[in-house]
Design an enzyme around this catalytic site. Structure first.
Site, PDB file in Angstrom:
ATOM      1  N   SER A   1       0.674   3.576   2.021  1.00 43.21           N
ATOM      2  CA  SER A   1       1.407   2.474   2.662  1.00 43.21           C
ATOM      3  C   SER A   1       1.612   2.568   4.160  1.00 43.21           C
ATOM      4  O   SER A   1       2.139   1.638   4.763  1.00 43.21           O
ATOM      5  CB  SER A   1       2.768   2.312   2.009  1.00 43.21           C
ATOM      6  OG  SER A   1       2.631   1.548   0.846  1.00 43.21           O
TER       7      SER A   1
ATOM      8  N   SER B   1       2.360  -0.972   2.040  1.00 44.97           N
ATOM      9  CA  SER B   1       3.541  -1.803   2.006  1.00 44.97           C
ATOM     10  C   SER B   1       4.312  -1.838   3.323  1.00 44.97           C
ATOM     11  O   SER B   1       5.212  -2.658   3.491  1.00 44.97           O
ATOM     12  CB  SER B   1       4.478  -1.288   0.910  1.00 44.97           C
ATOM     13  OG  SER B   1       4.916   0.018   1.217  1.00 44.97           O
TER      14      SER B   1
ATOM     15  N   LYS C   1      11.192   0.747   8.804  1.00 43.92           N
ATOM     16  CA  LYS C   1      10.917  -0.011   7.574  1.00 43.92           C
ATOM     17  C   LYS C   1      12.242  -0.222   6.839  1.00 43.92           C
ATOM     18  O   LYS C   1      13.102   0.685   6.826  1.00 43.92           O
ATOM     19  CB  LYS C   1       9.935   0.786   6.720  1.00 43.92           C
ATOM     20  CG  LYS C   1       9.465   0.106   5.451  1.00 43.92           C
ATOM     21  CD  LYS C   1       8.414   0.989   4.763  1.00 43.92           C
ATOM     22  CE  LYS C   1       7.841   0.368   3.512  1.00 43.92           C
ATOM     23  NZ  LYS C   1       6.772   1.205   2.909  1.00 43.92           N
TER      24      LYS C   1
HETATM   25  N1  GLN Z   1      -0.322   0.286  -2.400  1.00 44.43           N
HETATM   26  C1  GLN Z   1       0.270   1.345  -3.146  1.00 44.43           C
HETATM   27  C2  GLN Z   1       1.222   0.794  -4.165  1.00 44.43           C
HETATM   28  O1  GLN Z   1       1.341  -0.371  -4.258  1.00 44.43           O
HETATM   29  C3  GLN Z   1       0.926   2.311  -2.227  1.00 44.43           C
HETATM   30  C4  GLN Z   1       2.310   1.940  -1.899  1.00 44.43           C
HETATM   31  C5  GLN Z   1       2.969   2.943  -1.003  1.00 44.43           C
HETATM   32  O2  GLN Z   1       2.350   3.865  -0.488  1.00 44.43           O
HETATM   33  N2  GLN Z   1       4.291   2.782  -0.887  1.00 44.43           N
HETATM   34  O3  GLN Z   1       1.842   1.509  -4.888  1.00 44.43           O
END
Ligand code: GLN
Length: 477
Positions: free
Chosen positions: A179, A155, A80
């Site tokens: 994410s 994400s 990532k």
């Molecule tokens: N969807 C969650 C957020 O927007 C989790 C994001 C993540 O785990 N980096 O914060």
């Protein structure tokens, strides 16, 4: 090697060690797929061709004896784009890091390379890991390989898509509130959020440091174990990484006894898709047939997870992202104006709307008159949630739940409604706040063929039981 896309990391490493295949050839396959299939899906931001081929050549040049010591010999891995890797840009899915090249490797990268893995590219992601659909990336959304009109989740959508599409057998994403597990569920692969502190965060761009965790994707339980085993453990460069008993997980993936598995009634809430609920019931039945005991439990604080998570994560993000001001990293606007104008113009043009929303929410939650009402309150609720998990794990071995309330939604479906987007973390945020490990397994499909992820949550540092349940359920379908 027509079967590259279905080869597991274990098979690639095994054949590379035996000298049956060459790392250069495998790396070439992965790079070629990344630039064709990967670019259709928009899964990669940067390909690391030059260094990848050099790493592969070095492996091919090794003696059999040297190769035999590499658990991931010649295995292509994607990272990532919030994980530091030298010589290539790191964007975090943002415009504000334009032109930034990390000066050091993340600890997981050093450990991957020492294990024989080949880093082939940096994957697309929601800007600074904020989002659940990959639509918050400056580089545009990633498409779900199962259905290109649908979101891959976020994400870490690029990493999930790259693994699901067979470009790489393994990839790292990062988790703050779901994410990796949620995109794993949407794309039909495995995603593990390790215990907070199990893997070093050194070299991971901070979003919410108290829950951030580098987390892997794989297509088989054995491969997930391989990447975890190769990278987990204490690192002096991350004071929150923990020295813990690190058994040989690969050696024994069979469950040695029957487990007690709790199904919290709060994880069957409003908004749960009927096909996801059916997949959960089916998993429960299979587990019972295999001799495990499934019991109904209650985790009453579950519905506090979303508000708690979004206060804490935004508060920490507002502090962590203060460093991107046009002075030290990447983009700098209005260089001939005053310092203040340079700061604000850089941040105004460098950050996207979701990141700005979080910075504003977080700054508000930390501001003098509201700190106690929001941040302190959220920190207290978080502690109660941690205790709630701890208490349940006195009576059960695992918690079973859906990973996400629905299968992959359509791209565009939730972009204009941030609250609807936040709600897709409803079943993943609790484990993140408590710091316990959790896994998403691709155990079902909807009638229209969309993957459905089922989640297991374990107690702190009990990744072993998660690996064993994964192998049990996935290898005896
Ligand atoms: N969807 C969650 C957020 O927007 C989790 C994001 C993540 O785990 N980096 O914060």
């Amino acid at each position: 090697m027509s079967d590259y896309r279905t080869l597991s990391a274990a098979e690639i490493a095994d054949r590379t060690r035996k000298g049956e295949i060459s790392a250069v050839e495998i790396t070439g396959r992965a790079l070629a797929l990344a630039s064709t299939v990967g670019s259709e899906l928009n899964a990669f931001i940067t390909l690391c061709e030059g260094k990848a081929l050099k790493q592969a050549e070095a492996i091919d040049a090794m003696s059999p004896e040297q190769k035999s010591r590499l658990p991931l010999a010649g295995v292509p891995v994607a990272l990532k784009d919030n994980i530091s890797y030298t010589d290539y840009p790191m964007t975090c899915g943002s415009h504000i890091l334009d032109g930034y090249i990390p000066p050091y490797d993340a600890t997981v990268v050093t450990r991957l390379i020492a294990s024989g893995a080949v880093i082939i590219g940096k994957t697309n992601m929601d800007e600074f890991a904020m989002g659940s659909s990959n639509e918050n990336s400056y580089f545009g959304p990633v498409k779900n390989p199962v259905d290109p009109e649908r979101a891959p989740g976020g994400s870490s959508g690029g990493s999930a898509a790259a693994v699901a599409a067979g470009i790489v057998p393994l990839a790292f994403g990062s988790e703050t509130g779901g994410s990796v597990r949620q995109p794993a569920a949407f794309c039909g692969v495995l995603g593990l959020k390790p215990t907070y502190g199990a893997l070093s965060r050194y070299g991971l761009t901070a979003f919410a440091s108290s829950t951030d965790q580098i987390s892997p994707f794989a297509r088989t339980a054995e491969d997930l174990v391989l990447i975890y085993q190769a990278t987990a453990g204490r690192d002096e460069r991350d004071s929150t990484s923990v020295a813990f008993d690190h058994p040989n997980y690969t050696a024994d993936l069979a469950l040695s006894r029957s487990l007690t598995i709790g199904l919290p009634k709060e994880y069957r809430g409003e908004g749960l898709d009927p096909e996801v609920a059916a997949a959960l019931d089916h998993t429960r039945k299979r587990l019972e047939e295999l001799g495990h005991r499934c019991v109904d439990i209650s985790l009453p604080l579950t519905d506090k997870a979303i508000p708690t998570y979004y206060v804490i994560a935004s508060a920490e993000a507002s502090a962590n992202l203060a460093r991107f001001d046009g002075v030290r990293y990447g983009l700098r606007e209005s260089r001939d104006r005053s310092l203040e104008e340079m700061y604000s113009d850089t941040r105004a043009s460098g950050f996207g709307p979701e990141v700005k929303r979080r910075i504003m929410l977080g700054t508000y939650a930390l501001s003098a008159g509201y700190y106690d009402a929001y941040y302190i309150k959220a920190a207290q609720v978080r502690e109660l949630m941690r205790r709630e998990f701890e208490e349940s794990f006195k009576h059960i071995d695992l918690i079973l739940s859906p990973t996400a309330p629905t299968p992959a939604f359509r791209l565009g479906e939730k972009v204009s409604d941030p609250l609807a987007m936040y709600l897709s973390d409803v079943y993943t945020a609790p484990a993140s706040l408590a710091g316990v490990p959790a896994i998403s397994l691709p155990l079902a499909r909807s009638t229209s063929g969309l993957p459905i992820g089922i989640q297991f949550i374990a107690k702190h540092f009990d990744e072993r039981t998660l690996f064993r349940i994964a192998a049990t359920l996935l290898n005896n379908k």
